[in-house]
Design a protein around this motif. Structure first.
Motif, short mmCIF file in Angstrom:
data_model
loop_
_atom_site.label_atom_id
_atom_site.label_comp_id
_atom_site.label_asym_id
_atom_site.label_seq_id
_atom_site.Cartn_x
_atom_site.Cartn_y
_atom_site.Cartn_z
N THR A 166 0.81 -1.24 0.00
CA THR A 166 0.00 0.00 0.00
C THR A 166 0.83 1.27 0.00
N LEU A 167 2.12 1.20 0.35
CA LEU A 167 3.02 2.36 0.43
C LEU A 167 2.74 3.30 1.60
N VAL A 168 1.70 3.11 2.37
CA VAL A 168 1.34 4.11 3.37
C VAL A 168 1.99 3.88 4.73
N TRP A 169 2.80 2.86 4.87
CA TRP A 169 3.42 2.57 6.15
C TRP A 169 4.76 3.28 6.30
N GLY A 170 5.11 3.59 7.54
CA GLY A 170 6.46 4.07 7.84
C GLY A 170 7.39 2.92 8.13
N GLU A 171 7.05 1.74 7.61
CA GLU A 171 7.87 0.54 7.72
C GLU A 171 7.82 -0.19 6.37
N THR A 172 8.50 -1.32 6.26
CA THR A 172 8.63 -1.95 4.94
C THR A 172 8.41 -3.46 5.04
N TYR A 173 7.23 -3.89 4.59
CA TYR A 173 6.88 -5.31 4.59
C TYR A 173 5.74 -5.53 3.60
N ASN A 174 5.85 -6.60 2.81
CA ASN A 174 4.75 -7.01 1.94
C ASN A 174 4.78 -8.53 1.79
N HIS A 175 3.72 -9.09 1.27
CA HIS A 175 3.61 -10.55 1.15
C HIS A 175 4.48 -11.12 0.04
N VAL A 176 4.87 -10.30 -0.94
CA VAL A 176 5.63 -10.81 -2.09
C VAL A 176 7.09 -11.00 -1.72
N PHE A 177 7.73 -9.96 -1.21
CA PHE A 177 9.17 -10.00 -0.97
C PHE A 177 9.53 -10.11 0.51
N GLY A 178 8.58 -9.87 1.41
CA GLY A 178 8.85 -10.02 2.83
C GLY A 178 9.24 -8.72 3.51
N ARG A 179 9.89 -8.85 4.66
CA ARG A 179 10.20 -7.73 5.54
C ARG A 179 11.64 -7.26 5.35
N THR A 180 11.81 -5.95 5.30
CA THR A 180 13.15 -5.36 5.28
C THR A 180 13.52 -4.94 6.69
N THR A 181 14.78 -5.19 7.05
CA THR A 181 15.25 -4.90 8.40
C THR A 181 16.32 -3.80 8.37
#
Length: 568
Positions: A180-195
């Motif tokens: 959705t792009l609206v988060w101040g974090e980075t996670y999606n079901h396709v590529f996963g979570r960025t740390t």
């Protein structure tokens, strides 16, 4: 749309990404999800001494000079950064699209051009540039965190990519974003979570979090993200980087994809992210010198102004008056940010600038107005994109959570101040846009009124504030964005710059204050000096609309003052 279920689509696309990484570039990453991984590129054995020298060159002016003189070839520079980007991917999961052969073919083309013509192709000749997964590249997918977008191959380049090719640059990877792009974090079901590479238990921010993590790992000398509420500034602050959020329509956005397309009251803007401020200037000037208004009809026809960069409207950079916003009166910032502002004040005063306090003006009204604009469709846009594949709408960024499917921006402070979020009529939205103009005028008048108190004969030259109320925080806990979204609502050009690192001995937790709202209380309770120890601390510099040149120059003044002060 594929007949496969969304989980299968995501799993197959993730495997395709993993298969695109050369087997000889696979390392044995640390198993612990905690702590810093910044040391791994130096120690893993994959990068040669020369490749480490190339990728550790954070001054882009030096890097471009080495490329222009042929000391380093485009092929070896691109290869070095590609290898380091793949290391960063294995450590932080920051990438989406990997296209090694295509990028190296472009690098070889640039080397040949330099040999045959004896000159560079453009001002960014041979520079590998990473791009947030919104910028279309012809022949490649642009997935933007949605399962339904897997397999959609672009038939065009975004205008930014067109211009990067013309300027001699090498787009070489694309980076991860939240669904959705609206988060101040980075996670999606396709590529996963960025740390976050400074502590993988923490978020790198968002929505340009993939860029933040990659550039912080020095897997890219320059990245490009986008910002509609803080999406380049939050990751820059969390990852110790420099960035610029330019004014609406100063840099070209055409043919990039986006969420909520058609919402133009608060426009998204693209911005560079780098380990050096000179990279921010180089990129911005190169794009503007390329006359983007000839390719994007919305871009303001405003050439790069050497006069503005020389701070002609700010006392030629001598004896300026900066204001510090210690607190936006909505959410109180964490102790390391207070210390960073105190340090910045001392550094500026030490070189002859004046520093005054900034009293916020109508912040709650601005917050409510902008949040109602952002949520005017009640999440319809996001639900439609998810429903195409049956993918659920992500409702929490926590590492382990029970998903409840409501609108992603429905956070504690928004619920407290706005009440129930509803789908607005066109007329209701028009009233918000009208109110936004009134608030912008009021804020401008307020800023101009400070001329009577600065002692320079001018209003305050720039405001320095936190970019976020906290440092990089545990996944699922970054709820604050108003320090940055204030600038989006008012269209104020702004930067983020690194100041220092947090220190558990110096940044102890203060006693509770009188909480203004639920989020203020949550942010206070989040802080733990031990947990946040050793993380980057960055601040935001806020200027005026369409004042990018001066904002970059004023950030250079602040950055130089800080470095000089810390050497004493």
């Amino acid at each position: 749309m594929s007949s496969k279920d969304w989980k299968t689509i995501c799993a197959e696309r993730k495997k395709k990404q993993l298969d695109s990484m050369p087997p000889e570039w696979i390392i044995d990453p640390p198993k612990s999800p905690y702590g810093s991984v910044q040391h791994v590129p130096e120690e893993c054995g994959l990068l040669t001494t020369r490749e480490l020298e190339i990728t550790n060159t954070t001054d882009v002016d030096i890097l471009l000079n080495m490329l222009a003189t042929g000391v380093w070839s485009s092929v070896e520079v691109t290869t070095a950064f590609y290898k380091r980007a793949i290391i960063a991917q294995q450590l932080t999961n920051c990438l989406t699209e990997i296209f090694i052969d295509r990028a190296l073919a472009r690098a070889k083309e640039l080397d040949t051009y330099l040999q045959e013509h004896g000159k560079v192709m453009g001002p960014l000749h041979g520079l590998p540039i990473s791009l947030k997964d919104q910028f279309r590249i012809k022949g490649l997918e642009t997935i933007m965190g949605y399962a339904a977008w897997v397999g959609e191959v672009s038939q065009v380049d975004s205008v930014l990519v067109e211009m990067l090719y013309e300027l001699g640059a090498i787009p070489f990877v694309r980076t991860n974003v939240p669904q959705t792009l609206v988060w101040g974090e980075t996670y999606n079901h396709v590529f996963g979570r960025t740390t976050n590479p400074f502590n993988r238990y923490m978020t790198p921010g968002g929505s340009s979090g993939g860029e933040g993590a990659l550039v912080a790992m020095r897997g890219s000398p320059l990245g490009v993200g986008t910002d509609i509420g803080g999406s380049v500034r939050i990751p820059a602050a969390f990852c110790g980087l420099y960035t610029l959020r330019p004014s609406y329509e100063r840099l070209p956005y055409a043919n990039a994809v986006n969420a909520q397309e058609g919402q133009e009251s608060i426009s998204s803007a693209l911005g560079p992210m780098a380990n050096s401020l000179c990279a921010v200037k180089r990129f911005t000037k190169a794009i503007i010198d390329g006359k983007p208004w000839k390719k994007d009809p919305l871009v303001v026809k405003k050439p790069w102004s050497h006069e503005e960069y020389a701070l002609s409207e700010h006392g030629d950079g001598v004896g300026m008056c900066f204001a510090i916003m210690w607190d936006n009166e909505v959410v109180k910032p964490h102790p390391p940010l207070i210390r960073a502002m105190e340090l910045t004040k001392k550094a500026l005063e030490a070189v002859g600038h004046k520093v005054v306090d900034w009293t916020p003006h109508k912040h709650l009204e601005i917050y409510e107005n902008s949040e109602r604009i952002y949520t005017a469709d009640d999440g319809y846009d996001y639900r439609v994109e998810c429903e195409k594949s049956g993918e659920p709408l992500i409702a929490s960024m926590k590492l382990q959570d029970e998903q409840t499917h409501h609108y992603p921006l429905e956070k504690s402070m928004a619920k407290t101040i706005l009440g129930e979020i509803k789908h607005l009529s066109a007329y209701e939205l028009w009233q918000l846009q009208k109110e936004k103009r009134i608030l912008r005028k009021s804020h401008l008048d307020y800023w101009e009124s400070t001329a009577s108190t600065t002692g320079t004969g001018r209003p305050v030259d720039a405001i320095i504030s936190p970019a976020v109320a906290s440092l990089a925080c545990p996944h699922g806990t970054n709820s604050d964005a108003f320090y940055t979204s204030l600038c989006n609502a008012l269209d104020l050009a702004s930067t983020v710059f690194p100041v220092m690192f947090s220190d558990k001995e110096l940044d102890t937790k203060p006693p509770p204050h009188k909480f203004r709202n639920n989020e203020d209380e949550a942010i206070y309770n989040l802080y733990d000096a031990e947990l946040f120890h050793g993380l980057p601390v960055g601040l935001q510099l806020i200027g005026r609309t369409q004042e990018e040149e001066a904002v970059i120059a004023m950030t250079e003044v602040v950055d130089k003052a800080l470095k000089a002060y810390k050497r004493v």
